[in-house]
Design an enzyme around this catalytic site. Structure first.
Site, PDB file in Angstrom:
ATOM      1  N   THR A  35       0.827  -1.201   0.000  1.00 39.24           N
ATOM      2  CA  THR A  35       0.000   0.000   0.000  1.00 39.24           C
ATOM      3  C   THR A  35       0.867   1.258   0.000  1.00 39.24           C
ATOM      4  O   THR A  35       1.979   1.259   0.528  1.00 39.24           O
ATOM      5  CB  THR A  35      -0.937   0.030   1.228  1.00 39.24           C
ATOM      6  OG1 THR A  35      -0.155   0.262   2.400  1.00 39.24           O
ATOM      7  CG2 THR A  35      -1.726  -1.269   1.377  1.00 39.24           C
ATOM      8  N   ASP A  59      -3.851   5.907   2.505  1.00 38.11           N
ATOM      9  CA  ASP A  59      -3.353   6.880   3.480  1.00 38.11           C
ATOM     10  C   ASP A  59      -3.922   6.409   4.815  1.00 38.11           C
ATOM     11  O   ASP A  59      -5.152   6.310   4.963  1.00 38.11           O
ATOM     12  CB  ASP A  59      -3.878   8.282   3.106  1.00 38.11           C
ATOM     13  CG  ASP A  59      -3.428   9.344   4.092  1.00 38.11           C
ATOM     14  OD1 ASP A  59      -3.233   9.023   5.282  1.00 38.11           O
ATOM     15  OD2 ASP A  59      -3.299  10.509   3.679  1.00 38.11           O
ATOM     16  N   ASN A  86       3.712   0.199   9.222  1.00 37.42           N
ATOM     17  CA  ASN A  86       5.032   0.785   8.979  1.00 37.42           C
ATOM     18  C   ASN A  86       4.955   2.279   8.664  1.00 37.42           C
ATOM     19  O   ASN A  86       5.875   3.023   8.977  1.00 37.42           O
ATOM     20  CB  ASN A  86       5.673   0.016   7.809  1.00 37.42           C
ATOM     21  CG  ASN A  86       6.841   0.752   7.211  1.00 37.42           C
ATOM     22  OD1 ASN A  86       7.903   0.855   7.825  1.00 37.42           O
ATOM     23  ND2 ASN A  86       6.657   1.314   6.014  1.00 37.42           N
ATOM     24  N   SER A 137       7.659   1.046  15.614  1.00 37.26           N
ATOM     25  CA  SER A 137       7.896   2.178  16.509  1.00 37.26           C
ATOM     26  C   SER A 137       9.262   2.744  16.153  1.00 37.26           C
ATOM     27  O   SER A 137       9.597   2.882  14.964  1.00 37.26           O
ATOM     28  CB  SER A 137       7.807   1.709  17.965  1.00 37.26           C
ATOM     29  OG  SER A 137       8.071   2.769  18.836  1.00 37.26           O
ATOM     30  N   TYR A 151       7.227  13.386  17.963  1.00 31.71           N
ATOM     31  CA  TYR A 151       7.398  12.115  17.229  1.00 31.71           C
ATOM     32  C   TYR A 151       7.609  10.963  18.222  1.00 31.71           C
ATOM     33  O   TYR A 151       6.954   9.922  18.136  1.00 31.71           O
ATOM     34  CB  TYR A 151       8.597  12.234  16.279  1.00 31.71           C
ATOM     35  CG  TYR A 151       9.054  10.927  15.668  1.00 31.71           C
ATOM     36  CD1 TYR A 151       8.296  10.295  14.687  1.00 31.71           C
ATOM     37  CD2 TYR A 151      10.251  10.318  16.068  1.00 31.71           C
ATOM     38  CE1 TYR A 151       8.717   9.090  14.125  1.00 31.71           C
ATOM     39  CE2 TYR A 151      10.684   9.123  15.513  1.00 31.71           C
ATOM     40  CZ  TYR A 151       9.913   8.512  14.545  1.00 31.71           C
ATOM     41  OH  TYR A 151      10.332   7.322  13.995  1.00 31.71           O
ATOM     42  N   LYS A 155       5.263   7.635  19.193  1.00 31.83           N
ATOM     43  CA  LYS A 155       5.768   6.255  19.204  1.00 31.83           C
ATOM     44  C   LYS A 155       5.624   5.643  20.607  1.00 31.83           C
ATOM     45  O   LYS A 155       5.352   4.449  20.730  1.00 31.83           O
ATOM     46  CB  LYS A 155       7.226   6.205  18.723  1.00 31.83           C
ATOM     47  CG  LYS A 155       7.423   6.641  17.264  1.00 31.83           C
ATOM     48  CD  LYS A 155       6.766   5.712  16.259  1.00 31.83           C
ATOM     49  CE  LYS A 155       7.268   5.926  14.836  1.00 31.83           C
ATOM     50  NZ  LYS A 155       6.552   5.099  13.841  1.00 31.83           N
ATOM     51  N   THR A 186      16.998   5.056   5.041  1.00 30.71           N
ATOM     52  CA  THR A 186      15.732   5.132   4.296  1.00 30.71           C
ATOM     53  C   THR A 186      15.513   6.603   3.967  1.00 30.71           C
ATOM     54  O   THR A 186      16.406   7.425   4.156  1.00 30.71           O
ATOM     55  CB  THR A 186      14.559   4.641   5.180  1.00 30.71           C
ATOM     56  OG1 THR A 186      14.369   5.594   6.224  1.00 30.71           O
ATOM     57  CG2 THR A 186      14.820   3.271   5.787  1.00 30.71           C
TER      58      THR A 186
HETATM   59  N1  NAP Z   1      14.662   5.053   9.120  1.00 27.60           N
HETATM   60  C1  NAP Z   1      14.818   5.234  10.415  1.00 27.60           C
HETATM   61  O1  NAP Z   1      15.897   5.645  10.861  1.00 27.60           O
HETATM   62  C2  NAP Z   1      13.713   4.907  11.352  1.00 27.60           C
HETATM   63  C3  NAP Z   1      14.039   4.735  12.693  1.00 27.60           C
HETATM   64  C4  NAP Z   1      13.022   4.413  13.584  1.00 27.60           C
HETATM   65  C5  NAP Z   1      11.736   4.244  13.137  1.00 27.60           C
HETATM   66  N2  NAP Z   1      11.439   4.436  11.807  1.00 27.60           N
HETATM   67  C6  NAP Z   1      10.048   4.238  11.395  1.00 27.60           C
HETATM   68  O2  NAP Z   1      10.010   3.395  10.271  1.00 27.60           O
HETATM   69  C7  NAP Z   1       8.802   3.627   9.552  1.00 27.60           C
HETATM   70  C8  NAP Z   1       9.103   3.689   8.076  1.00 27.60           C
HETATM   71  O3  NAP Z   1       9.913   4.809   7.801  1.00 27.60           O
HETATM   72  P1  NAP Z   1      11.177   4.732   6.856  1.00 27.60           P
HETATM   73  O4  NAP Z   1      12.376   4.860   7.698  1.00 27.60           O
HETATM   74  O5  NAP Z   1      11.087   3.571   5.947  1.00 27.60           O
HETATM   75  O6  NAP Z   1      11.044   6.120   6.066  1.00 27.60           O
HETATM   76  P2  NAP Z   1      10.509   6.448   4.593  1.00 27.60           P
HETATM   77  O7  NAP Z   1      11.421   5.848   3.585  1.00 27.60           O
HETATM   78  O8  NAP Z   1      10.322   7.908   4.595  1.00 27.60           O
HETATM   79  O9  NAP Z   1       9.111   5.699   4.493  1.00 27.60           O
HETATM   80  C9  NAP Z   1       7.995   6.162   5.169  1.00 27.60           C
HETATM   81  C10 NAP Z   1       6.772   5.548   4.539  1.00 27.60           C
HETATM   82  O10 NAP Z   1       5.607   5.957   5.278  1.00 27.60           O
HETATM   83  C11 NAP Z   1       4.653   6.426   4.342  1.00 27.60           C
HETATM   84  N3  NAP Z   1       3.690   7.330   4.941  1.00 27.60           N
HETATM   85  C12 NAP Z   1       3.885   8.479   5.628  1.00 27.60           C
HETATM   86  N4  NAP Z   1       2.688   9.010   6.000  1.00 27.60           N
HETATM   87  C13 NAP Z   1       1.733   8.173   5.541  1.00 27.60           C
HETATM   88  C14 NAP Z   1       0.325   8.145   5.608  1.00 27.60           C
HETATM   89  N5  NAP Z   1      -0.394   9.118   6.223  1.00 27.60           N
HETATM   90  N6  NAP Z   1      -0.347   7.101   5.044  1.00 27.60           N
HETATM   91  C15 NAP Z   1       0.337   6.112   4.432  1.00 27.60           C
HETATM   92  N7  NAP Z   1       1.665   6.100   4.304  1.00 27.60           N
HETATM   93  C16 NAP Z   1       2.357   7.107   4.862  1.00 27.60           C
HETATM   94  C17 NAP Z   1       5.470   7.074   3.251  1.00 27.60           C
HETATM   95  O11 NAP Z   1       4.670   7.250   2.094  1.00 27.60           O
HETATM   96  P3  NAP Z   1       4.945   8.379   0.974  1.00 27.60           P
HETATM   97  O12 NAP Z   1       5.923   7.758   0.025  1.00 27.60           O
HETATM   98  O13 NAP Z   1       3.610   8.624   0.379  1.00 27.60           O
HETATM   99  O14 NAP Z   1       5.513   9.579   1.676  1.00 27.60           O
HETATM  100  C18 NAP Z   1       6.558   6.024   3.100  1.00 27.60           C
HETATM  101  O15 NAP Z   1       6.094   4.926   2.361  1.00 27.60           O
HETATM  102  C19 NAP Z   1       8.192   4.903  10.138  1.00 27.60           C
HETATM  103  O16 NAP Z   1       7.119   4.555  10.983  1.00 27.60           O
HETATM  104  C20 NAP Z   1       9.336   5.502  10.936  1.00 27.60           C
HETATM  105  O17 NAP Z   1       8.865   6.270  12.033  1.00 27.60           O
HETATM  106  C21 NAP Z   1      12.413   4.759  10.925  1.00 27.60           C
END
Ligand code: NAP
Length: 285
Positions: A35, A59, A86, A137, A151, A155, A186
């Protein structure tokens, strides 16, 4: 479809963890409802895995789309075995610097988005008598960073909700795992990170330093999302999945430091603070 094949529903499959996990699960031979807010970003999956992936617009803050995604999963693959909450994004700055809407939006996605998905999928999982919910988280959801007040709070809320829900649905055959990554490579720090509406110089040395840290590590974060994806598949296949899954060395260090400081503080104050009960109470033991 063989009964050993699992059906996953993954939110935020466009980039980062969501994309890596979607790819890994499909390579593994399972089925995915992938999705994204812009489902055209998932076209390459549809072309490469036409039988086992379905791309759906979602969304997580939109209840109509949430319900439609679950319906599509059931009408396409007959069931949902794994829901991965996620979708999420960071909001960085000092508490005083955020706009009102920025804070509420962040909770809408990071906390209520997962709540929306879980409430919509639970009737399906209950009727199956099995399922696994993975809630993404962050280490900031266990030990927060200056600059991540909202943020991290969203979480923390996700983790608190997950702890209780895990106990509520466990007896129904449904498992819950909270995933706690440190910094992973990411789009999280890049295009996805939302910065506070205002800046106030007084915070340069506190949250400002954390923002500098994020800017410095962008593109060289230690965590590899492809490796994380393999661990998540392993956890889902495990007979005894953890409630909390900490990912990466940075997160392990932070987690252990917090546990040590909590234990130290608890012990230091117990003699004074624990003596606040009535002489007799049903909870004495
Ligand atoms: N990377 C890190 O260092 C890290 C560390 C701790 C936790 N996290 C968590 O990991 C998860 C994934 O993030 P990521 O690191 O993979 O970053 P990312 O590459 O920016 O991916 C985030 C994803 O969430 C989607 N998203 C944001 N708001 C949304 C909404 N309202 N409805 C549906 N999709 C939505 C984005 O979609 P779009 O493409 O449409 O924007 C994208 O697919 C998040 O929950 C983040 O808090 C990440």
């Amino acid at each position: 479809m063989p009964s050993s094949t699992k059906v996953w529903l993954i939110t935020g499959s466009s980039t980062g963890f969501g994309r890596s996990l979607t790819e890994a699960v499909l390579k593994h031979g399972d089925c995915v409802i992938a999705t994204a807010r812009k489902p055209e970003q998932l076209q390459d999956f549809v072309e490469r895995y036409p039988e086992t992936v379905k791309a759906v617009r979602l969304d997580v803050t939109n209840l109509t789309e949430v319900k439609a995604a679950i319906d599509t999963a059931v009408s396409t693959f007959d069931r949902v075995d794994v829901l991965v909450n996620n979708a999420g994004y960071g909001l960085v700055g000092a508490l005083e610097e955020y706009g009102e809407d920025q804070m509420r939006q962040n909770f809408e996605t990071n906390f209520f988005g997962a709540v929306n998905m879980i409430r919509a999928v639970l009737p399906v999982l209950r009727s199956q008598g099995q399922g696994h919910i993975l809630n993404m988280s962050a280490i900031a959801g266990f030990t927060n960073e200056l600059g991540f007040s909202i943020y991290g709070a969203a979480k923390f809320a996700l983790e608190g909700m997950s702890e209780a829900v895990s106990g509520e649905v466990g007896p129904l055959g449904i498992r819950v795992t909270i995933v706690e990554p440190g910094p992973f490579r990411t789009d999280f720090i890049g295009r996805s990170l939302v910065r506070a509406e205002h800046t106030i110089d007084a915070y340069n040395e506190t949250s400002g330093k954390f923002i500098q840290f994020l800017d410095q590590i962008e593109g060289s974060q230690p965590g590899d999302p492809d490796k994380a994806a393999q661990v998540l598949i392993h956890v889902v296949e495990s007979d005894h999945p953890p409630l909390r899954l900490v990912l990466g060395q940075y997160a392990y260090r932070k987690f252990q430091q917090k546990i040590q400081s909590l234990t130290h503080e608890l012990d230091e104050w117990e003699a004074i603070a624990a003596n606040t009960d009535f002489e007799t109470t049903p909870l004495s033991h």
